[in-house]
Design an enzyme around this catalytic site. Structure first.
Site, PDB file in Angstrom:
ATOM      1  N   ASP A 366       0.845  -1.205   0.000  1.00 48.07           N
ATOM      2  CA  ASP A 366       0.000   0.000   0.000  1.00 48.07           C
ATOM      3  C   ASP A 366       0.874   1.246   0.000  1.00 48.07           C
ATOM      4  OD1 ASP A 366      -2.285   1.904   1.098  1.00 48.07           O
ATOM      5  OD2 ASP A 366      -3.274   0.021   0.605  1.00 48.07           O
ATOM      6  N   ASP A 367       0.314   2.336   0.430  1.00 42.26           N
ATOM      7  CA  ASP A 367       0.931   3.664   0.410  1.00 42.26           C
ATOM      8  C   ASP A 367       2.320   3.663   1.081  1.00 42.26           C
ATOM      9  OD1 ASP A 367       1.263   6.367   0.264  1.00 42.26           O
ATOM     10  OD2 ASP A 367      -0.521   6.881   1.422  1.00 42.26           O
ATOM     11  N   ARG A 443      -5.571  16.362   3.372  1.00 42.16           N
ATOM     12  CA  ARG A 443      -4.539  15.345   3.582  1.00 42.16           C
ATOM     13  C   ARG A 443      -3.203  15.839   2.989  1.00 42.16           C
ATOM     14  NH1 ARG A 443      -3.462   9.064   2.081  1.00 42.16           N
ATOM     15  NH2 ARG A 443      -3.285   8.324   4.208  1.00 42.16           N
ATOM     16  N   LYS A 476      -4.181  -0.943  -6.719  1.00 39.72           N
ATOM     17  CA  LYS A 476      -5.217  -0.243  -5.941  1.00 39.72           C
ATOM     18  C   LYS A 476      -5.097   1.237  -6.276  1.00 39.72           C
ATOM     19  CE  LYS A 476      -6.483   0.583  -1.073  1.00 39.72           C
ATOM     20  NZ  LYS A 476      -6.024   0.288   0.299  1.00 39.72           N
ATOM     21  N   TRP A 477      -6.132   1.780  -6.892  1.00 35.33           N
ATOM     22  CA  TRP A 477      -6.126   3.169  -7.392  1.00 35.33           C
ATOM     23  C   TRP A 477      -6.912   4.028  -6.401  1.00 35.33           C
ATOM     24  CZ3 TRP A 477      -4.956   5.029 -12.670  1.00 35.33           C
ATOM     25  CH2 TRP A 477      -5.353   6.356 -12.883  1.00 35.33           C
ATOM     26  N   ASP A 478      -6.196   4.810  -5.635  1.00 39.33           N
ATOM     27  CA  ASP A 478      -6.814   5.561  -4.530  1.00 39.33           C
ATOM     28  C   ASP A 478      -7.070   7.012  -4.932  1.00 39.33           C
ATOM     29  OD1 ASP A 478      -7.757   6.003  -1.973  1.00 39.33           O
ATOM     30  OD2 ASP A 478      -5.953   5.283  -0.966  1.00 39.33           O
ATOM     31  N   MET A 479      -7.884   7.714  -4.144  1.00 38.18           N
ATOM     32  CA  MET A 479      -8.174   9.142  -4.380  1.00 38.18           C
ATOM     33  C   MET A 479      -8.612   9.708  -3.033  1.00 38.18           C
ATOM     34  SD  MET A 479     -11.079  11.317  -5.395  1.00 38.18           S
ATOM     35  CE  MET A 479     -11.204  12.732  -6.446  1.00 38.18           C
ATOM     36  N   ASN A 480      -7.726  10.470  -2.402  1.00 35.95           N
ATOM     37  CA  ASN A 480      -7.939  10.785  -0.990  1.00 35.95           C
ATOM     38  C   ASN A 480      -8.296  12.227  -0.659  1.00 35.95           C
ATOM     39  OD1 ASN A 480      -7.661   8.342   0.589  1.00 35.95           O
ATOM     40  ND2 ASN A 480      -5.672   8.203  -0.416  1.00 35.95           N
ATOM     41  N   CYS A 526     -10.538   2.898  -5.276  1.00 36.52           N
ATOM     42  CA  CYS A 526     -10.617   3.250  -3.861  1.00 36.52           C
ATOM     43  C   CYS A 526     -10.645   4.762  -3.784  1.00 36.52           C
ATOM     44  CB  CYS A 526      -9.372   2.694  -3.162  1.00 36.52           C
ATOM     45  SG  CYS A 526      -9.168   3.218  -1.459  1.00 36.52           S
ATOM     46  N   ASP A 548     -12.815   2.380   4.359  1.00 37.95           N
ATOM     47  CA  ASP A 548     -11.630   2.337   5.217  1.00 37.95           C
ATOM     48  C   ASP A 548     -11.975   1.779   6.585  1.00 37.95           C
ATOM     49  OD1 ASP A 548      -9.743   3.199   3.495  1.00 37.95           O
ATOM     50  OD2 ASP A 548      -9.672   5.273   4.205  1.00 37.95           O
TER      51      ASP A 548
END
Ligand code: DGJ
Length: 741
Positions: A366-367, A443, A476-480, A526, A548
């Protein structure tokens, strides 16, 4: 042909699965909605729509004071020409006027379903799967042509609608709102269901009675969002999980949307769905066109359960695409909750080793693996490995994980940029912003300007290099964060209100390119969990990290709400450590496992820290999952008890041929001296006899009222039910597997 046109009555009859949808051309000009409901046997509705003179409702035809658009049930209402309700389309012309007069011009009926250029949409594989009707409406004065597109699926009770607006005139037209679907239902005896939420509290099912007012569900956040979902349902007052009429509306779009149910003075309900008109405009130069996203109308007479199953079948088979559409996905472990940003190669390999021993198949990093990212304050945009953490680089790590017998997956957040990044230092104007204005961080990050092609191309280039560098099997394509200070230096002043939608078009284009280039990679969408769990993203990425929040009890309501529209195979669902990191709750490993088996099972904990006993239990739950995963992921869902009452929850999946089923029961809060309870099952074959096996270490602790192995008939299981065993305590779970004899 499942779409009929009757010359005499000028009625269109769209037959989609078990549903019928009818509208007609009135006065050779206006489209009047006539019916949406269960399948009608006759091609037309015999009784005419009755008009009468109504005070304060103007008459566009001076010779007919009975006729007003204000009272006509319509298919695509406009602003300013006698209808005072909310319009589906609004525009401003060069003379400053905002009136639109749309008149029927022509229509076409043909087999198949056209492709929506640049936008995600449901699709067909054979022309016989659907029939399409296109109706052209025209504002002759301004040369504005609106094409309403209706596709009726032959074997699904689904009508896909979209709208294309073309400027055939000689002047610039400023579109202010273009909804994808509108219809006026002839009464308001409905409850409205929608799925509001928040981060770590996504998609709570809310049901409220319709009142004479405007009910609006929307996002203004630049993403479909945690706060609402592009979905609503209108259900009859007596509709339950198993019984009654339900109409579902889902928008295949991941950005700002709006869904409306507007009850007028005569108790007609206007339904609207489309891009949110808030902060939206689109300039149409002469000769240009605008494509609105697809809206899906789904009808069921079998209650909410029936509605969900229609959506599930459609999304599973005709929205999700690619190699993984019909494939069971690997059981994964994700290192996020195990390490957060603090890891090195050694730690990852240790995690991989103990995960493999548990039976896990895919390791997800992950990140924190790129740039210099030791916390969330830097490096988004710099998609190259952090050599301080992983000195040998990515390929050797991937090889080592592969050597352990695990596939490798990786996290990225490509739409974002950290002010503290090489990318930002090189291109400070690549983020969405308004020059000279403050830029709010969320963030500690900004949003890249995906409305600009060169920005998307640069990110595509970086991602391509990354994904070609090693055998990466999952992304895993995230957008926070959500979009504030919306503006782009790539577009002129008069096009600034196009930027939110242009951002989505850029994102969709990039996803199309990337997923075509890497067809073997399983993509999981995500956005801080389930902040963009929508049909638009599912078109590109077949599964979504549901939330989450990994607490098993919170997950019950999140997953139940999600399951109203989205099938199990689209939900990412993990077993995490206790006390749970989001809510501090302690639940057993059995309960966590059984709840996570409501979707694609994964783990998100430090596998090294599990006790021997827990390791054994995880091994057996993965073993169980392999036995039942095809039923869960490819079968039909029946929700049996809702967690929204906070007492318990139960659900089951049944294989298509009804040979197998898997039932789960979770006791949320213990009841002292409880009654003996039965759980009537659904969806089985009444005539079949099933071998029923009770699963769960948590039963029999004190007394059990059920034996663990029995043969029971389908009708008994559905009519009398299944005895619920006694579970002593809070947050306990058990399950049954059913196999026809
Ligand atoms: C939000 C995601 O939902 C989490 O699972 C994790 O990937 C973090 N982002 C990483 O920053």
């Amino acid at each position: 042909m499942p779409i009929l046109y009757d010359e005499k009555t000028k009625q269109f009859h769209l037959q989609a699965g078990s549903s019928s949808y009818l509208f007609e051309i009135d006065k050779d000009a206006y489209l009047a909605h006539r019916y949406y409901g269960g399948r009608l046997s006759q091609p037309t509705i015999a009784q005419p729509f009755v008009t009468m003179a109504r005070s304060f409702s103007p008459n566009p035809d001076p010779s007919d004071d009975h006729f007003s658009l204000d009272t006509l049930p319509q298919e695509y209402p406009v602003y300013g020409t006698s209808d005072f309700r909310l319009p589906a389309i609004e525009a401003k012309f060069e003379d400053g006027s905002t009136l639109i007069e749309l008149r029927y011009q022509r229509h076409r009926i043909f087999p198949g379903k056209p492709v929506l250029r640049g936008l995600p949409a449901t699709y067909i594989e054979e022309a016989s799967e659907a029939t399409t009707l296109e109706v052209d409406l025209e504002d002759a004065l301004k040369g504005l042509v609106v094409t309403l597109c209706y596709t009726a699926f032959t074997n699904h009770a689904v009508i896909a609608r979209s709208v294309f607006v073309a400027n055939h005139g000689t002047e610039r037209i400023m579109l202010r709102r273009v909804h994808s679907a509108a219809m006026d239902l002839p009464d308001a005896e409905y409850d409205l269901i929608h799925l509001p939420g928040a981060h770590v509290r996504e998609r709570e099912l809310v049901r409220v009675p319709l009142e004479r007012s405007v009910h609006q569900m929307e996002s203004r956040r630049g993403a479909s969002s945690h706060q609402e979902n592009p979905f609503m349902a209108l259900v009859r007052k007596n509709t339950t999980e198993v019984y009654g009429e339900a109409i579902g509306v889902s928008l295949v779009y991941s950005g700002n949307f709006q869904m409306t149910a507007d009850v007028d003075q005569y108790d007609n309900t206007r339904v609207l769905a489309g891009i949110n008109p808030f902060d939206f405009e689109w300039v149409l130069e002469p000769g240009e066109g605008f494509q609105a996203p697809e809206a899906l109308l789904v009808y069921s007479k079998e209650g909410l359960g029936g509605l969900s199953r229609e959506f599930h079948r459609l999304f599973r088979t005709r929205l999700v695409r690619g190699k993984y559409r019909d494939k069971i996905r690997p059981v994964l472990i994700n290192n996020w909750e195990a390490t957060y940003f603090q890891f090195d190669q050694q730690t990852l390999l240790e995690l991989g080793k103990s995960a493999k021993e548990l039976g896990i198949e895919l390791f997800v990093l992950d990140d924190g693996w790129f740039g210099h990212r030791d916390d969330d304050r830097s490096s988004l945009g710099d998609w190259t490995v952090d050599l301080q953490k992983l000195p040998d680089g990515l390929p050797p790590l991937v090889r080592a994980i592969n050597d352990q017998g695990l596939q490798f997956g990786i996290w990225v957040e490509p739409e974002m940029i950290s002010p503290n990044s090489e990318l930002y230092r090189a291109h400070p104007d690549w983020c969405l912003h308004v020059p000279s204005r403050n830029q709010s961080l969320s963030r500690h990050q900004l949003v890249l300007d995906f409305s600009r092609e060169e920005v998307c191309d640069a990110i595509l280039h970086q991602l391509t290099k990354l994904l070609q560098s090693a055998p990466i099997r999952y992304v895993k394509w995230d957008m926070n964060r959500h979009i504030s200070e919306l503006g782009s230096v790539g577009w002129p002043a008069y096009r600034q209100r196009e930027v939110a939608h242009r951002y989505m078009l850029g994102l969709y284009r990039l996803l199309e390119q990337l997923t075509n280039m890497f067809p073997d990679i399983l993509f999981e969408s995500c956005s801080g969990g389930g902040g963009r769990f929508d049909p638009g993203m599912l078109y590109y990425m077949p599964q979504v990290w549901t939330s989450d929040n990994t607490d098993a009890i919170s997950r019950l309501s999140i997953q139940f709400g999600t399951s109203l529209v989205y099938p199990a195979i689209t939900m990412g669902s993990h077993v995490s450590a206790v006390p749970n990191h989001q809510v501090g709750r302690v639940t057993s490993i059995e309960t966590r496992g059984l709840v996570a088996m409501m979707g694609n099972l994964g783990y998100e904990l430090d596998a090294r820290k599990l006790s021997e006993e827990e390791r054994g239990k995880v091994q057996s739950q993965i073993h169980l999952y392999h036995e039942i995963k095809h039923i869960v992921l490819l079968g039909d869902l029946y929700r049996l008890r809702s967690p929204y009452h906070h007492r318990d929850a139960a659900w089951m999946y049944v294989s298509e041929n009804k040979e197998e089923a898997f039932v789960t029961y979770v006791k949320i809060l213990a009841v002292p001296n409880p009654p003996m309870e039965r759980l009537p099952l659904q969806g089985l074959d009444a005539k079949k006899r099933y071998q029923v096996t009770l699963i769960g270490d948590e039963v029999n602790r004190f007394i059990s009222i059920a034996t663990s192995e029995m043969e029971i008939n389908g009708d008994e299981l559905m009519q009398w039910g299944l005895l619920i065993p006694y579970l002593h305590g809070d947050f306990l779970a058990c399950a049954w597997s059913l196999k026809a004899k």
